[in-house]
Design a protein around this motif. Sequence first.
Motif, PDB file in Angstrom:
ATOM      1  N   HIS A  68      39.105  53.362  58.039  1.00 13.11           N
ATOM      2  CA  HIS A  68      38.140  53.684  57.071  1.00 13.11           C
ATOM      3  C   HIS A  68      38.152  53.601  55.562  1.00 13.11           C
ATOM      4  CE1 HIS A  68      35.160  56.440  55.363  1.00 13.11           C
ATOM      5  NE2 HIS A  68      35.943  57.086  54.766  1.00 13.11           N
ATOM      6  N   ALA A  69      39.811  53.621  55.281  1.00  7.68           N
ATOM      7  CA  ALA A  69      40.024  53.289  53.803  1.00  7.68           C
ATOM      8  C   ALA A  69      39.967  52.081  53.500  1.00  7.68           C
ATOM      9  CB  ALA A  69      41.581  53.711  53.526  1.00  7.68           C
ATOM     10  N   LEU A  70      40.453  50.833  54.778  1.00  9.50           N
ATOM     11  CA  LEU A  70      40.174  49.465  54.517  1.00  9.50           C
ATOM     12  C   LEU A  70      38.524  49.066  54.295  1.00  9.50           C
ATOM     13  CD1 LEU A  70      42.811  48.146  56.851  1.00  9.50           C
ATOM     14  CD2 LEU A  70      42.680  48.116  54.402  1.00  9.50           C
ATOM     15  N   LYS A  71      37.685  49.891  54.616  1.00  3.09           N
ATOM     16  CA  LYS A  71      36.303  49.626  54.694  1.00  3.09           C
ATOM     17  C   LYS A  71      35.788  50.148  53.362  1.00  3.09           C
ATOM     18  CE  LYS A  71      35.184  49.723  59.478  1.00  3.09           C
ATOM     19  NZ  LYS A  71      34.026  50.598  60.593  1.00  3.09           N
ATOM     20  N   ASN A  72      36.716  50.609  52.316  1.00  4.69           N
ATOM     21  CA  ASN A  72      36.033  50.926  50.994  1.00  4.69           C
ATOM     22  C   ASN A  72      35.945  49.733  50.031  1.00  4.69           C
ATOM     23  OD1 ASN A  72      36.045  51.912  48.228  1.00  4.69           O
ATOM     24  ND2 ASN A  72      37.552  53.593  48.814  1.00  4.69           N
ATOM     25  N   PRO A  73      34.833  49.684  49.481  1.00  3.52           N
ATOM     26  CA  PRO A  73      34.658  48.555  48.652  1.00  3.52           C
ATOM     27  C   PRO A  73      35.743  48.340  47.661  1.00  3.52           C
ATOM     28  CG  PRO A  73      32.482  49.873  48.992  1.00  3.52           C
ATOM     29  CD  PRO A  73      33.633  50.580  49.483  1.00  3.52           C
ATOM     30  N   ARG A  74      36.349  49.245  47.110  1.00  2.23           N
ATOM     31  CA  ARG A  74      37.319  49.133  46.106  1.00  2.23           C
ATOM     32  C   ARG A  74      38.370  48.284  46.693  1.00  2.23           C
ATOM     33  NH1 ARG A  74      38.357  54.708  42.855  1.00  2.23           N
ATOM     34  NH2 ARG A  74      36.376  54.850  41.455  1.00  2.23           N
ATOM     35  N   THR A  75      38.857  48.362  47.908  1.00  4.15           N
ATOM     36  CA  THR A  75      39.899  47.704  48.422  1.00  4.15           C
ATOM     37  C   THR A  75      39.486  46.222  48.653  1.00  4.15           C
ATOM     38  OG1 THR A  75      40.210  49.697  50.097  1.00  4.15           O
ATOM     39  CG2 THR A  75      41.217  47.538  50.797  1.00  4.15           C
ATOM     40  N   ALA A  76      38.107  46.012  49.123  1.00  4.55           N
ATOM     41  CA  ALA A  76      38.054  44.572  49.069  1.00  4.55           C
ATOM     42  C   ALA A  76      37.985  43.899  47.616  1.00  4.55           C
ATOM     43  CB  ALA A  76      36.660  44.617  49.599  1.00  4.55           C
ATOM     44  N   LEU A  77      37.618  44.701  46.638  1.00  4.69           N
ATOM     45  CA  LEU A  77      37.473  44.242  45.169  1.00  4.69           C
ATOM     46  C   LEU A  77      38.815  44.005  44.952  1.00  4.69           C
ATOM     47  CD1 LEU A  77      35.641  43.329  43.215  1.00  4.69           C
ATOM     48  CD2 LEU A  77      35.602  45.792  42.259  1.00  4.69           C
ATOM     49  N   PHE A  78      39.661  44.914  45.066  1.00  5.95           N
ATOM     50  CA  PHE A  78      40.984  44.877  44.538  1.00  5.95           C
ATOM     51  C   PHE A  78      41.763  43.689  45.344  1.00  5.95           C
ATOM     52  CE2 PHE A  78      45.653  45.667  44.933  1.00  5.95           C
ATOM     53  CZ  PHE A  78      46.206  45.654  43.642  1.00  5.95           C
ATOM     54  N   TRP A  99      47.692  40.482  32.073  1.00  4.84           N
ATOM     55  CA  TRP A  99      47.054  41.483  31.318  1.00  4.84           C
ATOM     56  C   TRP A  99      45.355  41.759  32.033  1.00  4.84           C
ATOM     57  CZ3 TRP A  99      42.406  40.603  28.138  1.00  4.84           C
ATOM     58  CH2 TRP A  99      41.970  41.791  27.474  1.00  4.84           C
ATOM     59  N   VAL A 100      44.586  40.470  32.300  1.00  9.19           N
ATOM     60  CA  VAL A 100      43.509  40.748  32.968  1.00  9.19           C
ATOM     61  C   VAL A 100      43.397  41.252  34.187  1.00  9.19           C
ATOM     62  CG1 VAL A 100      41.407  39.287  33.774  1.00  9.19           C
ATOM     63  CG2 VAL A 100      42.431  38.739  31.503  1.00  9.19           C
ATOM     64  N   PHE A 101      44.431  40.810  34.747  1.00  5.85           N
ATOM     65  CA  PHE A 101      44.530  41.380  36.555  1.00  5.85           C
ATOM     66  C   PHE A 101      44.655  42.695  36.418  1.00  5.85           C
ATOM     67  CE2 PHE A 101      47.378  42.533  39.943  1.00  5.85           C
ATOM     68  CZ  PHE A 101      46.576  42.548  41.146  1.00  5.85           C
ATOM     69  N   MET A 102      45.442  43.235  35.384  1.00  7.13           N
ATOM     70  CA  MET A 102      45.989  44.720  35.379  1.00  7.13           C
ATOM     71  C   MET A 102      44.917  45.535  34.761  1.00  7.13           C
ATOM     72  SD  MET A 102      49.802  45.551  34.450  1.00  7.13           S
ATOM     73  CE  MET A 102      49.279  47.274  34.557  1.00  7.13           C
ATOM     74  N   LEU A 103      44.179  45.121  34.008  1.00  9.18           N
ATOM     75  CA  LEU A 103      43.100  45.801  33.180  1.00  9.18           C
ATOM     76  C   LEU A 103      41.996  45.821  34.238  1.00  9.18           C
ATOM     77  CD1 LEU A 103      41.881  46.994  30.511  1.00  9.18           C
ATOM     78  CD2 LEU A 103      40.873  44.605  30.149  1.00  9.18           C
ATOM     79  N   ALA A 104      41.644  44.804  35.026  1.00  7.48           N
ATOM     80  CA  ALA A 104      40.501  44.623  35.954  1.00  7.48           C
ATOM     81  C   ALA A 104      40.946  45.721  37.384  1.00  7.48           C
ATOM     82  CB  ALA A 104      40.199  43.364  36.510  1.00  7.48           C
ATOM     83  N   SER A 105      42.116  45.531  37.502  1.00  8.31           N
ATOM     84  CA  SER A 105      42.608  46.451  38.965  1.00  8.31           C
ATOM     85  C   SER A 105      42.608  47.946  38.394  1.00  8.31           C
ATOM     86  CB  SER A 105      44.053  45.945  39.115  1.00  8.31           C
ATOM     87  OG  SER A 105      43.911  44.538  39.535  1.00  8.31           O
ATOM     88  N   MET A 106      43.092  48.353  37.302  1.00 10.19           N
ATOM     89  CA  MET A 106      43.064  49.770  36.823  1.00 10.19           C
ATOM     90  C   MET A 106      41.572  50.241  36.831  1.00 10.19           C
ATOM     91  SD  MET A 106      46.021  49.475  33.946  1.00 10.19           S
ATOM     92  CE  MET A 106      45.831  51.100  33.547  1.00 10.19           C
TER      93      MET A 106
END
Length: 144
Positions: A68-78, A99-106
């Motif tokens: 269920h957690a893996l189906k979260n859209p945030r997981t796919a985006l991260f 910097w870009v990766f950390m900013l976008a991931s956060m």
Amino acid sequence: MKADRLAGPLVILSGASLFLATTQIDVLSGTGSLSARAFPFVLSGLLVLCGLILTIQPQDTPLSGVVHALKNPRTALFASLFLLYALTFRYVDFRFGTWVFMLASMWVLGSRNWVELLVLPLSVSAIVFVLFRYGFTVLLPVWF
């Protein structure tokens, strides 16, 4: 089925794959510092160790909860962000890319505090760059 019983062997396989990939990294002879293989070898060993621990002593996490957690859209985006970071690592300045990766991931993971979004990515990318470049003398991709 417990999720760790499935995750453990997958983590072991990931560690073994990283180990095999690390053996293909070219090493310059005569350098007094750590080679480019050092950190990937350590990480592969840690992955195998963690996979063994997960397999031998699994927690009570049900597999359905993990799916269920893996189906979260945030997981796919991260995961997409991480893949993009990994694929462009060689071509983008380390400081800028991190910097870009950390900013976008956060942002994707839910951070909305502007002070946190301003300070953490800048400081982490700068500290990691200085540590690896000058502390460990590992060459990182830079534009200038």
